[in-house]
Enzyme design. Structure first.
Site, mmCIF file in Angstrom:
data_model
loop_
_atom_site.group_PDB
_atom_site.id
_atom_site.type_symbol
_atom_site.label_atom_id
_atom_site.label_comp_id
_atom_site.label_asym_id
_atom_site.label_seq_id
_atom_site.Cartn_x
_atom_site.Cartn_y
_atom_site.Cartn_z
ATOM 1 N N LEU A 212 0.855 -1.197 0.000
ATOM 2 C CA LEU A 212 0.000 0.000 0.000
ATOM 3 C C LEU A 212 0.883 1.236 0.000
ATOM 4 O O LEU A 212 1.745 1.367 0.862
ATOM 5 C CB LEU A 212 -0.821 0.052 1.296
ATOM 6 C CG LEU A 212 -1.945 -0.947 1.499
ATOM 7 C CD1 LEU A 212 -2.464 -0.832 2.927
ATOM 8 C CD2 LEU A 212 -3.069 -0.710 0.500
ATOM 9 N N HIS A 213 0.675 2.105 -0.957
ATOM 10 C CA HIS A 213 1.437 3.359 -0.910
ATOM 11 C C HIS A 213 0.735 4.526 -1.582
ATOM 12 O O HIS A 213 1.249 5.652 -1.559
ATOM 13 C CB HIS A 213 2.829 3.177 -1.525
ATOM 14 C CG HIS A 213 2.809 3.140 -3.030
ATOM 15 N ND1 HIS A 213 2.361 2.058 -3.736
ATOM 16 C CD2 HIS A 213 3.157 4.070 -3.949
ATOM 17 C CE1 HIS A 213 2.449 2.313 -5.026
ATOM 18 N NE2 HIS A 213 2.921 3.530 -5.191
ATOM 19 N N ARG A 214 -0.440 4.310 -2.183
ATOM 20 C CA ARG A 214 -1.136 5.427 -2.841
ATOM 21 C C ARG A 214 -1.540 6.464 -1.795
ATOM 22 O O ARG A 214 -2.137 6.095 -0.761
ATOM 23 C CB ARG A 214 -2.422 4.953 -3.514
ATOM 24 C CG ARG A 214 -2.219 4.050 -4.652
ATOM 25 C CD ARG A 214 -2.004 4.764 -5.963
ATOM 26 N NE ARG A 214 -1.277 3.856 -6.816
ATOM 27 C CZ ARG A 214 -0.249 4.181 -7.581
ATOM 28 N NH1 ARG A 214 0.186 5.409 -7.633
ATOM 29 N NH2 ARG A 214 0.347 3.282 -8.315
#
Ligand code: UD1
Length: 372
Positions: A212-214
């Site tokens: 997850l990095h958005r």
């Protein structure tokens, strides 16, 4: 006289895309010379240096050291530094990949200096203008000269936006070139060589992988908490491994309740370690663009924690399903896969490991004709 290309790479996913292009260029020294420009957008060893070593990328000819800061600060720093290089030694063409701030910054600089721009991974559109990458894609494509597309949707979008037919090329995906190349290398390594091998064994070979990095998912604590609640429930029946991006790290520390013990947190992983993990996973849960495509290429079930994707072929043909960020929807889809209802799919057209070769061959024709 070989044509001089500037190859721009700045953030982690760029490095995987540049590596096969460099290999293809190195096979044609009579036609091309190149200089690699690292903008420094990503700068930690684990986000940058390690990929150069693993993917066999030569040391950059220019390092712009422009990491950190707001979008405007980062983009502006890259533009100023790249302009100096382009005016001192003008290339015949600037090649940019993907949709990160480095892509946008260098494309703008090149066009203002009237240098031709080739965009690799052109034409992708999520339709979601709250995504910084969507803005980068729209602006870069609006000024590029030649468009190299990974999938038919990219071609359709560019046609719809009025780009000329003879500048659009459906060539396949350099990221998949790299994946197939690295997978072959991985198969030759002794099983004990990678730390992820021991982790897989400890988990009994049955696990899910999370990334997850958005900004839309991790910068907002409430959204991250909703995703985390689904992950915590899922982890009770399937152990999860979660390599944490630097952007996500701080937010996770503030999370209440915290992630469960069934979720193994790791730092950002080198390419081979990560490939060794996800290729054998029961499922992947992610908001990464690249991982949607890589899982499709190897047929690994993928749940994308977003409401849209700029890579529709991964859903239409591949093993990817969009599940958004609603915990109930994520959980139902994940539990379905755990119980054996995984979506299988097939690898899209031209994702065959030869995209870079096609790009370089086409680029030679383009450069012979001159910028359009
Ligand atoms: C960038 C790209 C995104 C891509 C992602 C892959 C843009 C707009 N976004 O997002 O499309 O999917 O890279 O990783 O270009 N940081 C470190 N060390 C690093 C790099 C970053 O600690 O080596 C931290 C810094 O606090 C930095 C933050 O992460 O400010 C965000 O980095 P940035 O490059 O701005 O965006 P990403 O979220 O990494």
């Amino acid at each position: 006289m070989p044509k001089l290309l500037y190859l721009v790479a700045g953030a982690r996913p760029n490095f995987m895309k540049i590596a096969p292009i460099i290999r293809a260029l190195q096979r044609r020294p009579e036609d091309f010379a190149f200089r690699l420009v690292h903008t420094g957008q990503h700068y930690d060893r684990e986000m940058s240096g390690v990929f150069f070593e693993e993917l066999g990328i030569p040391a950059p000819d220019h390092h712009l050291d422009c990491g950190g800061g707001s979008h405007a600060e980062q983009t502006a720093k890259i533009m100023v530094a790249f302009e100096k290089i382009c005016t001192t030694h003008p290339p015949d063409c600037v090649l940019v990949v993907g949709d990160v701030n480095s892509t946008l910054a260098c494309a703008i600089v090149a066009k203002k200096l009237q240098l031709p721009v080739a965009h690799v991974e052109a034409g992708l559109r999520s339709g979601d203008r709250t995504m910084p990458e969507e803005i980068n894609r729209l602006v870069t494509d609006s000024i590029s000269d030649w468009f190299f597309c990974t999938e038919p949707a990219g071609v359709d979008n560019l046609r719809r936006e009025g780009q000329p037919e003879n500048a659009i090329f459906h060539v396949g995906h350099v990221m998949v070139d790299n994946l197939l190349y690295q997978k072959q290398q991985l198969e030759q390594l002794p099983p004990t060589h990678l730390a992820s091998g021991a982790l897989k064994a400890r988990l009994g070979g049955r696990y899910g992988v999370v990334t997850l990095h958005r900004p839309a998912n991790v910068d907002d604590g409430a959204t991250l908490a909703r995703i985390a609640s689904a992950l915590n429930t899922l982890a009770a029946e399937l152990p999860l491994v979660f390599p944490v991006h630097p952007r996500t790290r701080e937010q996770l520390q503030r999370l209440t309740p915290p992630l469960s013990k069934g979720i193994t947190l790791l730092g950002p992983q080198p390419y081979m370690e990560f490939l060794n993990l996800w290729k054998d996973a029961t499922l992947v849960l992610t908001d990464s663009g690249g991982l949607q495509e890589e899982t499709t290429a190897l047929g690994v079930p993928c749940l994308t924690l977003r409401d849209n994707t700029e890579r529709p072929v991964t859903v239409q043909a591949g093993s990817n399903t969009l599940v958004g960020t609603d915990p109930g929807t994520i959980l139902r889809a994940a539990q379905g896969i755990v119980r054996g209802q995984a979506k299988r799919g097939h690898s899209p057209a031209l994702w065959d490991g030869r995209a870079a070769e096609r790009i370089v061959a086409q680029l030679q024709h383009c450069l012979a004709k001159g910028a359009r």
